[in-house]
Design a protein around this motif. Sequence first.
Motif, PDB file in Angstrom:
ATOM      1  N   LYS A  23       0.857  -1.188   0.000  1.00 55.25           N
ATOM      2  CA  LYS A  23       0.000   0.000   0.000  1.00 55.25           C
ATOM      3  C   LYS A  23       0.889   1.233   0.000  1.00 55.25           C
ATOM      4  O   LYS A  23       1.347   1.684   1.040  1.00 55.25           O
ATOM      5  CB  LYS A  23      -0.914  -0.006   1.215  1.00 55.25           C
ATOM      6  CG  LYS A  23      -1.909  -1.137   1.178  1.00 55.25           C
ATOM      7  CD  LYS A  23      -2.809  -1.094   2.373  1.00 55.25           C
ATOM      8  CE  LYS A  23      -3.794  -2.244   2.298  1.00 55.25           C
ATOM      9  NZ  LYS A  23      -4.673  -2.288   3.453  1.00 55.25           N
ATOM     10  N   PHE A  24       1.124   1.763  -1.188  1.00 54.67           N
ATOM     11  CA  PHE A  24       1.948   2.948  -1.323  1.00 54.67           C
ATOM     12  C   PHE A  24       1.115   4.186  -1.028  1.00 54.67           C
ATOM     13  O   PHE A  24      -0.109   4.174  -1.154  1.00 54.67           O
ATOM     14  CB  PHE A  24       2.516   3.042  -2.746  1.00 54.67           C
ATOM     15  CG  PHE A  24       3.559   2.016  -3.039  1.00 54.67           C
ATOM     16  CD1 PHE A  24       4.877   2.230  -2.704  1.00 54.67           C
ATOM     17  CD2 PHE A  24       3.226   0.811  -3.637  1.00 54.67           C
ATOM     18  CE1 PHE A  24       5.845   1.290  -2.968  1.00 54.67           C
ATOM     19  CE2 PHE A  24       4.182  -0.142  -3.900  1.00 54.67           C
ATOM     20  CZ  PHE A  24       5.485   0.098  -3.567  1.00 54.67           C
ATOM     21  N   GLU A  25       1.785   5.262  -0.632  1.00 54.98           N
ATOM     22  CA  GLU A  25       1.096   6.510  -0.348  1.00 54.98           C
ATOM     23  C   GLU A  25       0.514   7.122  -1.617  1.00 54.98           C
ATOM     24  O   GLU A  25      -0.466   7.839  -1.569  1.00 54.98           O
ATOM     25  CB  GLU A  25       2.041   7.493   0.327  1.00 54.98           C
ATOM     26  CG  GLU A  25       2.456   7.038   1.706  1.00 54.98           C
ATOM     27  CD  GLU A  25       3.371   8.025   2.381  1.00 54.98           C
ATOM     28  OE1 GLU A  25       3.585   9.111   1.840  1.00 54.98           O
ATOM     29  OE2 GLU A  25       3.868   7.690   3.461  1.00 54.98           O
ATOM     30  N   ASN A  26       1.124   6.837  -2.753  1.00 58.27           N
ATOM     31  CA  ASN A  26       0.687   7.400  -4.025  1.00 58.27           C
ATOM     32  C   ASN A  26       0.709   6.290  -5.075  1.00 58.27           C
ATOM     33  O   ASN A  26       1.652   5.508  -5.127  1.00 58.27           O
ATOM     34  CB  ASN A  26       1.638   8.540  -4.424  1.00 58.27           C
ATOM     35  CG  ASN A  26       1.116   9.339  -5.575  1.00 58.27           C
ATOM     36  OD1 ASN A  26       0.152   8.956  -6.225  1.00 58.27           O
ATOM     37  ND2 ASN A  26       1.751  10.459  -5.829  1.00 58.27           N
ATOM     38  N   GLN A  27      -0.302   6.230  -5.913  1.00 55.31           N
ATOM     39  CA  GLN A  27      -0.387   5.175  -6.918  1.00 55.31           C
ATOM     40  C   GLN A  27       0.702   5.299  -7.983  1.00 55.31           C
ATOM     41  O   GLN A  27       1.137   4.304  -8.545  1.00 55.31           O
ATOM     42  CB  GLN A  27      -1.773   5.200  -7.582  1.00 55.31           C
ATOM     43  CG  GLN A  27      -2.055   4.019  -8.470  1.00 55.31           C
ATOM     44  CD  GLN A  27      -2.082   2.702  -7.714  1.00 55.31           C
ATOM     45  OE1 GLN A  27      -2.324   2.654  -6.521  1.00 55.31           O
ATOM     46  NE2 GLN A  27      -1.814   1.624  -8.419  1.00 55.31           N
ATOM     47  N   THR A  28       1.154   6.513  -8.245  1.00 49.53           N
ATOM     48  CA  THR A  28       2.206   6.668  -9.251  1.00 49.53           C
ATOM     49  C   THR A  28       3.531   6.080  -8.765  1.00 49.53           C
ATOM     50  O   THR A  28       4.319   5.594  -9.582  1.00 49.53           O
ATOM     51  CB  THR A  28       2.408   8.146  -9.626  1.00 49.53           C
ATOM     52  OG1 THR A  28       2.714   8.901  -8.456  1.00 49.53           O
ATOM     53  CG2 THR A  28       1.182   8.708 -10.294  1.00 49.53           C
ATOM     54  N   ILE A  29       3.761   6.093  -7.469  1.00 47.19           N
ATOM     55  CA  ILE A  29       4.975   5.477  -6.924  1.00 47.19           C
ATOM     56  C   ILE A  29       4.935   3.974  -7.166  1.00 47.19           C
ATOM     57  O   ILE A  29       5.951   3.366  -7.499  1.00 47.19           O
ATOM     58  CB  ILE A  29       5.123   5.808  -5.421  1.00 47.19           C
ATOM     59  CG1 ILE A  29       5.341   7.296  -5.238  1.00 47.19           C
ATOM     60  CG2 ILE A  29       6.272   5.022  -4.809  1.00 47.19           C
ATOM     61  CD1 ILE A  29       5.348   7.740  -3.803  1.00 47.19           C
ATOM     62  N   ASN A  30       3.771   3.385  -7.033  1.00 45.60           N
ATOM     63  CA  ASN A  30       3.603   1.969  -7.317  1.00 45.60           C
ATOM     64  C   ASN A  30       4.000   1.667  -8.762  1.00 45.60           C
ATOM     65  O   ASN A  30       4.754   0.729  -9.030  1.00 45.60           O
ATOM     66  CB  ASN A  30       2.148   1.581  -7.068  1.00 45.60           C
ATOM     67  CG  ASN A  30       1.898   0.108  -7.202  1.00 45.60           C
ATOM     68  OD1 ASN A  30       2.751  -0.641  -7.640  1.00 45.60           O
ATOM     69  ND2 ASN A  30       0.721  -0.308  -6.828  1.00 45.60           N
ATOM     70  N   THR A  31       3.521   2.463  -9.694  1.00 42.87           N
ATOM     71  CA  THR A  31       3.829   2.262 -11.110  1.00 42.87           C
ATOM     72  C   THR A  31       5.314   2.475 -11.395  1.00 42.87           C
ATOM     73  O   THR A  31       5.924   1.708 -12.157  1.00 42.87           O
ATOM     74  CB  THR A  31       2.988   3.223 -11.969  1.00 42.87           C
ATOM     75  OG1 THR A  31       1.608   3.063 -11.630  1.00 42.87           O
ATOM     76  CG2 THR A  31       3.186   2.951 -13.441  1.00 42.87           C
ATOM     77  N   ILE A  32       5.893   3.485 -10.776  1.00 44.57           N
ATOM     78  CA  ILE A  32       7.315   3.763 -10.983  1.00 44.57           C
ATOM     79  C   ILE A  32       8.169   2.591 -10.495  1.00 44.57           C
ATOM     80  O   ILE A  32       9.093   2.151 -11.178  1.00 44.57           O
ATOM     81  CB  ILE A  32       7.720   5.080 -10.300  1.00 44.57           C
ATOM     82  CG1 ILE A  32       7.079   6.262 -11.031  1.00 44.57           C
ATOM     83  CG2 ILE A  32       9.231   5.229 -10.250  1.00 44.57           C
ATOM     84  CD1 ILE A  32       7.206   7.579 -10.302  1.00 44.57           C
ATOM     85  N   TRP A  33       7.870   2.070  -9.302  1.00 43.22           N
ATOM     86  CA  TRP A  33       8.641   0.937  -8.787  1.00 43.22           C
ATOM     87  C   TRP A  33       8.462  -0.291  -9.658  1.00 43.22           C
ATOM     88  O   TRP A  33       9.411  -1.043  -9.894  1.00 43.22           O
ATOM     89  CB  TRP A  33       8.246   0.613  -7.347  1.00 43.22           C
ATOM     90  CG  TRP A  33       9.003   1.424  -6.363  1.00 43.22           C
ATOM     91  CD1 TRP A  33       8.486   2.335  -5.503  1.00 43.22           C
ATOM     92  CD2 TRP A  33      10.418   1.422  -6.147  1.00 43.22           C
ATOM     93  NE1 TRP A  33       9.503   2.899  -4.765  1.00 43.22           N
ATOM     94  CE2 TRP A  33      10.696   2.343  -5.132  1.00 43.22           C
ATOM     95  CE3 TRP A  33      11.474   0.720  -6.702  1.00 43.22           C
ATOM     96  CZ2 TRP A  33      11.983   2.586  -4.683  1.00 43.22           C
ATOM     97  CZ3 TRP A  33      12.754   0.960  -6.250  1.00 43.22           C
ATOM     98  CH2 TRP A  33      12.996   1.881  -5.252  1.00 43.22           C
ATOM     99  N   LEU A  34       7.259  -0.504 -10.150  1.00 44.20           N
ATOM    100  CA  LEU A  34       7.031  -1.649 -11.025  1.00 44.20           C
ATOM    101  C   LEU A  34       7.849  -1.532 -12.307  1.00 44.20           C
ATOM    102  O   LEU A  34       8.464  -2.503 -12.746  1.00 44.20           O
ATOM    103  CB  LEU A  34       5.535  -1.772 -11.345  1.00 44.20           C
ATOM    104  CG  LEU A  34       5.098  -3.035 -12.047  1.00 44.20           C
ATOM    105  CD1 LEU A  34       5.415  -4.252 -11.201  1.00 44.20           C
ATOM    106  CD2 LEU A  34       3.625  -2.975 -12.343  1.00 44.20           C
ATOM    107  N   LEU A  35       7.900  -0.348 -12.883  1.00 40.57           N
ATOM    108  CA  LEU A  35       8.700  -0.143 -14.091  1.00 40.57           C
ATOM    109  C   LEU A  35      10.191  -0.314 -13.820  1.00 40.57           C
ATOM    110  O   LEU A  35      10.909  -0.914 -14.626  1.00 40.57           O
ATOM    111  CB  LEU A  35       8.431   1.239 -14.679  1.00 40.57           C
ATOM    112  CG  LEU A  35       7.079   1.411 -15.370  1.00 40.57           C
ATOM    113  CD1 LEU A  35       6.870   2.867 -15.762  1.00 40.57           C
ATOM    114  CD2 LEU A  35       6.982   0.509 -16.577  1.00 40.57           C
ATOM    115  N   ILE A  36      10.654   0.188 -12.682  1.00 42.08           N
ATOM    116  CA  ILE A  36      12.074   0.046 -12.331  1.00 42.08           C
ATOM    117  C   ILE A  36      12.445  -1.425 -12.196  1.00 42.08           C
ATOM    118  O   ILE A  36      13.471  -1.875 -12.715  1.00 42.08           O
ATOM    119  CB  ILE A  36      12.399   0.827 -11.037  1.00 42.08           C
ATOM    120  CG1 ILE A  36      12.332   2.329 -11.290  1.00 42.08           C
ATOM    121  CG2 ILE A  36      13.769   0.428 -10.493  1.00 42.08           C
ATOM    122  CD1 ILE A  36      12.434   3.158 -10.035  1.00 42.08           C
ATOM    123  N   VAL A  37      11.600  -2.197 -11.525  1.00 42.15           N
ATOM    124  CA  VAL A  37      11.897  -3.621 -11.326  1.00 42.15           C
ATOM    125  C   VAL A  37      11.788  -4.393 -12.641  1.00 42.15           C
ATOM    126  O   VAL A  37      12.558  -5.320 -12.883  1.00 42.15           O
ATOM    127  CB  VAL A  37      10.973  -4.214 -10.234  1.00 42.15           C
ATOM    128  CG1 VAL A  37      11.061  -5.719 -10.186  1.00 42.15           C
ATOM    129  CG2 VAL A  37      11.325  -3.624  -8.887  1.00 42.15           C
TER     130      VAL A  37
END
Length: 70
Positions: A23-37
Amino acid sequence: MIILLILTILLWFWAIFDISKSKFENQTINTIWLLIVLIFPILGSIVYFQLKRKFIRLETRKFEPKFLKQ
């Protein structure tokens, strides 16, 4: 060599699974981490697990039942 490859793939899938469940504070952070991984599987997974606590919500659930007093 095969064991190292298997461990790398497991780490990668574990990171993707953890990102999708966290549960990230912001949904865009979730997407960014997914792209990085996805783009950098080994390094991205290691960095994600090291920095994960800075980006997720750490609030604890409160159990406060409201019973009727008789």
